[in-house]
Scaffold this active site. Structure first.
Site, PDB file in Angstrom:
ATOM      1  N   GLY A  50       0.957  -1.179   0.018  1.00  0.00           N
ATOM      2  CA  GLY A  50       0.162  -0.023   0.172  1.00  0.00           C
ATOM      3  C   GLY A  50       0.798   1.343   0.051  1.00  0.00           C
ATOM      4  CD  GLU A 105       1.733   0.497   7.073  1.00  0.00           C
ATOM      5  OE1 GLU A 105       1.388   0.765   5.641  1.00  0.00           O
ATOM      6  OE2 GLU A 105       1.493  -0.522   7.533  1.00  0.00           O
ATOM      7  CG  ASP A 106      -1.138   1.548   3.332  1.00  0.00           C
ATOM      8  OD1 ASP A 106      -0.876   1.404   4.545  1.00  0.00           O
ATOM      9  OD2 ASP A 106      -1.436   0.755   2.630  1.00  0.00           O
ATOM     10  CG  ASP A 109      -7.933   0.317  10.301  1.00  0.00           C
ATOM     11  OD1 ASP A 109      -8.811   1.207  10.607  1.00  0.00           O
ATOM     12  OD2 ASP A 109      -8.612  -0.797  10.190  1.00  0.00           O
ATOM     13  CG  PHE A 158     -12.275   0.081   2.944  1.00  0.00           C
ATOM     14  CD1 PHE A 158     -11.771  -0.913   4.048  1.00  0.00           C
ATOM     15  CD2 PHE A 158     -12.105   0.133   1.481  1.00  0.00           C
ATOM     16  CE1 PHE A 158     -10.747  -1.702   3.411  1.00  0.00           C
ATOM     17  CE2 PHE A 158     -11.142  -0.990   1.208  1.00  0.00           C
ATOM     18  CZ  PHE A 158     -10.540  -1.674   2.132  1.00  0.00           C
TER      19      PHE A 158
HETATM   20  P1  IMP Z   1      -4.191  -2.136  10.995  1.00  0.00           P
HETATM   21  O1  IMP Z   1      -3.295  -3.373  11.455  1.00  0.00           O
HETATM   22  O2  IMP Z   1      -5.433  -2.325  11.465  1.00  0.00           O
HETATM   23  O3  IMP Z   1      -3.499  -0.761  11.442  1.00  0.00           O
HETATM   24  O4  IMP Z   1      -4.127  -2.177   9.603  1.00  0.00           O
HETATM   25  C1  IMP Z   1      -3.415  -1.588   8.404  1.00  0.00           C
HETATM   26  C2  IMP Z   1      -3.496  -2.078   7.144  1.00  0.00           C
HETATM   27  O5  IMP Z   1      -4.632  -2.342   6.831  1.00  0.00           O
HETATM   28  C3  IMP Z   1      -2.981  -1.066   6.183  1.00  0.00           C
HETATM   29  O6  IMP Z   1      -1.652  -1.147   6.083  1.00  0.00           O
HETATM   30  C4  IMP Z   1      -3.886  -1.484   5.008  1.00  0.00           C
HETATM   31  O7  IMP Z   1      -3.323  -2.410   4.337  1.00  0.00           O
HETATM   32  C5  IMP Z   1      -5.456  -1.868   5.688  1.00  0.00           C
HETATM   33  N1  IMP Z   1      -6.187  -0.997   5.578  1.00  0.00           N
HETATM   34  C6  IMP Z   1      -6.839  -0.473   6.901  1.00  0.00           C
HETATM   35  N2  IMP Z   1      -7.861   0.299   6.513  1.00  0.00           N
HETATM   36  C7  IMP Z   1      -7.825   0.420   5.186  1.00  0.00           C
HETATM   37  C8  IMP Z   1      -8.703   1.255   4.098  1.00  0.00           C
HETATM   38  O8  IMP Z   1      -9.630   1.827   4.521  1.00  0.00           O
HETATM   39  N3  IMP Z   1      -8.435   0.733   2.862  1.00  0.00           N
HETATM   40  C9  IMP Z   1      -7.531   0.032   2.488  1.00  0.00           C
HETATM   41  N4  IMP Z   1      -6.805  -0.766   3.218  1.00  0.00           N
HETATM   42  C10 IMP Z   1      -7.050  -0.566   4.556  1.00  0.00           C
HETATM   43 MG    MG Z   2      -0.865  -2.113   3.998  1.00  0.00          MG
END
Ligand code: IMP
Ligand code: MG
Length: 185
Positions: A50, A105-106, A109, A158
Site C-alpha cells: 500500500g 506506511e499507507d 487503522d 474504507f
Molecule cells: P491495522 O493493522 O488495522 O492498523 O491495518 C493496517 C493495514 O490495513 C493497512 O496497511 C492497510 O493495508 C489495511 N487497511 C486499513 N484500513 C484500510 C482502508 O480503509 N482501505 C484499504 N486498506 C486498509
Molecule cells: Mg498495508
C-alpha cells in the site's frame, strides 16, 4: 485531453483527498523529514504494498541521502476487517542495527500491524525507529502506536486509491476515495 477513467464511478461515494492536496501535504512531510534528519543517515522502510506510491512521491521531497528497503506483512485477505494477526511475508534485505529507520506506511487503522512491526524491528537495535503514515484513522485504534509523521487524519470509512486497494485493485488512483457503501455489504 480528458482524464482516463480508472474506476467505475459507482464504486466510490466521494473523493476524500484529491491528488493536489495529497501532493501538497507529501511535499510538507518531505521537508519536515529532511529537516529532522539533516546530516544523518536514513533508511526508508516501506511496508508493501500500500505504501509504494506514497514512498515514491515522498522520497522525491527528501533532500537527505537515503536508502530504501521493503517489508511485506499479511493483509486483511478478502475481508475488510483486521484480524489482529500479523505475519511477515517478506523481510528486509539488510540488517538495520545502528541505522535511523523511518517506517513508511499507507494507513494506520487498528494499529496491530505497526505495533507488531515496531516490536520486531526494535529487537534489531536500530539507532532510531520512527513512523510516517500517509493516513491515520484514530477512531479505529485498538492498540497504541507512537506515530511521528501523519499526512491526514481520516474518518472511519474504507478508503482506496493512491496505493490502497479494494480487493487488490485500484491502487493506481491518484487520489484517496471512499468505497461505495453498497460494496461493504
Ligand atoms: P491495522 O493493522 O488495522 O492498523 O491495518 C493496517 C493495514 O490495513 C493497512 O496497511 C492497510 O493495508 C489495511 N487497511 C486499513 N484500513 C484500510 C482502508 O480503509 N482501505 C484499504 N486498506 C486498509
Ligand atoms: Mg498495508
Amino acid at each position: 485531453m480528458s482524464e482516463p477513467v480508472l474506476i467505475d464511478p459507482s464504486y466510490i461515494d466521494e473523493i476524500l483527498i484529491p491528488a493536489d492536496r495529497l501532493q501538497a501535504r507529501i511535499a510538507e512531510l518531505g521537508a519536515q523529514i529532511s529537516h529532522d534528519y539533516a546530516g544523518q543517515d536514513l533508511l526508508l522502510l516501506s511496508v508493501l504494498k500500500g505504501s509504494i506510491l506514497f514512498l515514491a512521491d515522498l522520497m522525491r521531497h527528501i533532500t537527505v541521502p537515503h536508502a530504501i528497503d521493503f517489508m511485506a506483512t499479511s493483509s486483511y485477505g478478502p475481508e475488510l476487517q483486521s484480524s489482529g494477526v500479523v505475519r511477515i511475508l517478506k523481510d528486509l534485505d539488510r540488517p538495520i542495527a545502528n541505522l535511523n529507520v523511518l517506517i513508511v506506511e499507507d494507513i494506520i487503522d487498528t494499529g496491530h500491524t505497526l505495533h507488531y512491526l515496531v516490536r520486531i524491528l526494535q529487537e534489531r537495535r536500530p539507532k532510531t525507529l520512527r513512523i510516517c503514515t500517509l493516513l491515520n484513522k484514530p477512531s479505529r485504534r485498538e492498540i497504541d502506536v507512537a506515530v511521528d509523521y501523519i499526512g491526514f487524519d481520516i474518518p472511519n470509512k474504507f478508503v482506496l486509491g493512491y496505493g490502497l486497494d479494494y480487493m487488490e485493485l485500484y491502487r493506481n488512483l491518484p487520489y484517496i476515495a471512499v468505497l461505495a457503501r453498497h460494496l461493504y455489504t
